[in-house]
Design an enzyme around this catalytic site. Structure first.
Site, PDB file in Angstrom:
ATOM      1  N   SER A   1       0.838  -1.217   0.000  1.00  0.00           N
ATOM      2  CA  SER A   1       0.000   0.000   0.000  1.00  0.00           C
ATOM      3  C   SER A   1       0.864   1.255   0.000  1.00  0.00           C
ATOM      4  O   SER A   1       0.512   2.255  -0.627  1.00  0.00           O
ATOM      5  CB  SER A   1      -0.947  -0.001   1.208  1.00  0.00           C
ATOM      6  N   ASN A   2       2.016   1.224   0.669  1.00  0.00           N
ATOM      7  CA  ASN A   2       2.914   2.393   0.620  1.00  0.00           C
ATOM      8  C   ASN A   2       3.496   2.561  -0.783  1.00  0.00           C
ATOM      9  O   ASN A   2       3.594   3.679  -1.288  1.00  0.00           O
ATOM     10  CB  ASN A   2       4.044   2.226   1.641  1.00  0.00           C
TER      11      ASN A   2
ATOM     12  N   HIS B   1       9.125   3.221   8.764  1.00  0.00           N
ATOM     13  CA  HIS B   1       9.018   2.362   9.945  1.00  0.00           C
ATOM     14  C   HIS B   1       7.834   2.854  10.770  1.00  0.00           C
ATOM     15  O   HIS B   1       7.704   4.063  11.003  1.00  0.00           O
ATOM     16  CB  HIS B   1      10.317   2.439  10.758  1.00  0.00           C
TER      17      HIS B   1
ATOM     18  N   ASN C   1      13.550   4.154   4.158  1.00  0.00           N
ATOM     19  CA  ASN C   1      12.659   3.132   4.701  1.00  0.00           C
ATOM     20  C   ASN C   1      11.580   3.825   5.509  1.00  0.00           C
ATOM     21  O   ASN C   1      11.801   4.904   6.069  1.00  0.00           O
ATOM     22  CB  ASN C   1      13.438   2.183   5.620  1.00  0.00           C
TER      23      ASN C   1
ATOM     24  N   MET D   1      10.602  -6.810   4.309  1.00  0.00           N
ATOM     25  CA  MET D   1      10.821  -7.426   5.614  1.00  0.00           C
ATOM     26  C   MET D   1      12.109  -8.242   5.689  1.00  0.00           C
ATOM     27  O   MET D   1      12.179  -9.230   6.408  1.00  0.00           O
ATOM     28  CB  MET D   1       9.614  -8.302   5.982  1.00  0.00           C
ATOM     29  N   ARG D   2      13.119  -7.876   4.922  1.00  0.00           N
ATOM     30  CA  ARG D   2      14.405  -8.547   5.039  1.00  0.00           C
ATOM     31  C   ARG D   2      15.422  -7.575   5.611  1.00  0.00           C
ATOM     32  O   ARG D   2      15.429  -6.386   5.249  1.00  0.00           O
ATOM     33  CB  ARG D   2      14.913  -9.031   3.668  1.00  0.00           C
TER      34      ARG D   2
ATOM     35  N   GLU E   1       1.203   7.129   7.010  1.00  0.00           N
ATOM     36  CA  GLU E   1       2.338   6.643   6.198  1.00  0.00           C
ATOM     37  C   GLU E   1       2.125   7.002   4.735  1.00  0.00           C
ATOM     38  O   GLU E   1       3.045   7.428   4.024  1.00  0.00           O
ATOM     39  CB  GLU E   1       2.470   5.125   6.326  1.00  0.00           C
TER      40      GLU E   1
HETATM   41  C1  GRF Z   1       3.590  -0.652   7.006  1.00  0.00           C
HETATM   42  O1  GRF Z   1       2.946  -0.691   8.248  1.00  0.00           O
HETATM   43  C2  GRF Z   1       4.962  -0.100   7.187  1.00  0.00           C
HETATM   44  O2  GRF Z   1       5.076   0.822   8.231  1.00  0.00           O
HETATM   45  C3  GRF Z   1       5.756  -1.331   7.526  1.00  0.00           C
HETATM   46  O3  GRF Z   1       5.163  -2.409   6.847  1.00  0.00           O
HETATM   47  C4  GRF Z   1       3.867  -2.029   6.447  1.00  0.00           C
HETATM   48  C5  GRF Z   1       3.894  -1.997   4.958  1.00  0.00           C
HETATM   49  O4  GRF Z   1       2.640  -2.087   4.509  1.00  0.00           O
HETATM   50  N1  GRF Z   1       7.106  -1.159   7.063  1.00  0.00           N
HETATM   51  P1  GRF Z   1       2.444  -2.065   2.909  1.00  0.00           P
HETATM   52  O5  GRF Z   1       3.048  -3.334   2.350  1.00  0.00           O
HETATM   53  O6  GRF Z   1       3.120  -0.828   2.387  1.00  0.00           O
HETATM   54  O7  GRF Z   1       0.963  -2.016   2.757  1.00  0.00           O
END
Ligand code: GRF
Length: 195
Positions: A13-14, A108, A106, A89-90, A173
């Site tokens: 989603s980001n 967070h 990044n 997530m790595r 975010e």
């Molecule tokens: C978000 O909560 C971000 O803060 C964390 O992982 C999630 C990513 O979500 N790093 P998405 O894959 O961008 O929806």
């Protein structure tokens, strides 16, 4: 025009918000969305947005260095100027980070330097925090460390659950990361602080 590669592991989603913002007079354009997870939801969303995608499955490699050698090769093909980790997530080795330091961002889900690592919302609630939020930072070898390029704050409300707080932070975010990338790609590293 700066070229931006976005690394994801999940729904992206980001990534979607970053890609959707890179239009018009924005000084950057997306050149690649790469996932370490085959079939990650964000890959289909990137393709729907017309962004080239790639998968480098970390499970195919014996160690981090072997994984990152292929990751590097995929990135070199796309020739990005900036890397955005977005739900990636790595943990990256110091060697990889050093090659991209100063050009890798990044997001967070906490108000760094508080709550580095995982389960940030549950930890903030357990600690009785009155507010929470998210941080965009430059990536350095130390986990969830590095220069803060943006922060957004949200109130913690009575009865908040980790999921409810995460949803409230995620909305921020999606505003913060595009704002930071737009400024960073224009060569301005002043932090974006919201509200
Ligand atoms: C978000 O909560 C971000 O803060 C964390 O992982 C999630 C990513 O979500 N790093 P998405 O894959 O961008 O929806």
């Amino acid at each position: 025009m700066k070229r931006v590669a976005i690394l994801i592991s999940g729904g992206g989603s980001n990534m979607v918000r970053l890609v959707e913002d890179m239009t018009g007079d924005h000084p950057a354009r997306p050149c690649l969305v790469l996932s370490n997870v085959p079939g990650a939801g964000g890959l289909g969303r990137a393709e729907a947005l017309g962004v080239p995608t790639a998968v480098v499955d970390h499970r195919d490699f014996a160690d981090r260095a072997a994984f990152e050698a292929v990751l590097d090769a995929e990135l070199r093909k796309a020739a990005p100027d900036i890397l955005c980790l977005a739900g990636f997530m790595r943990i990256l080795t110091e060697g990889f980070v050093r090659r991209w330091q100063g050009r890798m961002l990044n997001i967070h889900p906490s108000l760094l330097p508080k709550y580095r690592g995982l389960d940030t919302h549950a930890r903030a609630l357990a600690a009785g925090e009155a507010e929470a939020g998210c941080t965009v930072h430059g990536v350095t070898a130390a986990l969830d460390d590095g220069p803060i390029l943006g922060q957004a704050r949200v109130p913690v409300l009575p009865g908040d659950t980790p999921a409810g707080l995460a949803a409230r932070v995620l909305v921020q975010e999606h505003v913060l990361y595009p704002a930071v990338l737009r400024r960073f790609a224009a060569g301005d590293a002043r932090p974006v602080l919201m509200p």
